[in-house]
Design an enzyme around this catalytic site. Structure first.
Site, PDB file in Angstrom:
ATOM      1  N   ASP A 113       0.853  -1.189   0.000  1.00  0.00           N
ATOM      2  CA  ASP A 113       0.000   0.000   0.000  1.00  0.00           C
ATOM      3  C   ASP A 113       0.888   1.238   0.000  1.00  0.00           C
ATOM      4  OD1 ASP A 113      -2.396  -1.445   0.103  1.00  0.00           O
ATOM      5  OD2 ASP A 113      -2.383  -1.517   2.283  1.00  0.00           O
ATOM      6  N   ASP A 139      -7.124  -1.454  -4.371  1.00  0.00           N
ATOM      7  CA  ASP A 139      -8.157  -1.137  -3.374  1.00  0.00           C
ATOM      8  C   ASP A 139      -9.121  -0.088  -3.915  1.00  0.00           C
ATOM      9  OD1 ASP A 139      -6.798  -2.826  -1.618  1.00  0.00           O
ATOM     10  OD2 ASP A 139      -5.714  -1.180  -0.671  1.00  0.00           O
TER      11      ASP A 139
END
Length: 169
Positions: A113, A139
């Site tokens: 991330d 995401d």
């Protein structure tokens, strides 16, 4: 179906390319690059869990679960007769995002991330919280696809009225 698979491939490509950049420039180096002070930064993080870093199952179970869900979505889209862009786009975003994060789980044992919006960090009811998690392109694609399904649900899945009834208002 060409549109569906093109979008899936685009999401996977963008996701993996940006994660590779994050691994190259953020992981071993600066860890974080501020884009807009006190609001937006590129910040490296590793997520072994699911959304918001929640860890409810071992990595192998998460990988299998993601794989099963992805296969189910693919099967549903393939067997559906609906080929409109409005139908294909959300499912393509969800599928591409799911595959992008699955690639990370297979290659690294975790999801990379790097996108961070610093909306709020501080204490709420005496407990320190960071309001928004660090996330990635996959995401984002999954979230946008899911939101599209909710927003356009009635257009995508019109309710069939039983025969012989009328809608009187």
């Amino acid at each position: 179906m060409k549109l569906f698979f093109s979008i899936v491939l685009l999401v996977i490509t963008l996701d993996q390319f940006t994660k590779k950049l994050a691994l190259t420039f953020l992981r071993d180096g600066v860890q974080s690059i501020t884009i807009i002070a006190d609001l937006f930064s590129l910040t490296y993080a590793e997520n072994r869990g699911v959304a918001f870093g929640l860890e409810f199952a071992p990595p192998t179970v998460l990988l299998l679960l993601t794989g099963v869900i992805t296969i189910m979505v693919l099967a549903y889209v393939i067997w559906s007769k609906n080929r409109t862009t409005l139908f294909l786009l959300p499912f393509a975003l969800i599928t591409g995002g799911g595959i992008g994060n699955m690639i990370d789980r297979v290659m690294y044992g975790k999801v990379v991330d790097f996108i961070y919006f610093d909306l709020y960090q501080g204490h709420i009811f005496g407990r320190w919280v960071s309001l928004w998690p660090i996330f990635n392109i996959a995401d984002s694609a999954i979230t946008i696809g899911a939101c599209m399904l909710m927003i356009f649900h009635n257009k995508l899945f019109p309710a069939e009225s039983p025969t012989g009834t009328t809608d009187v208002r």
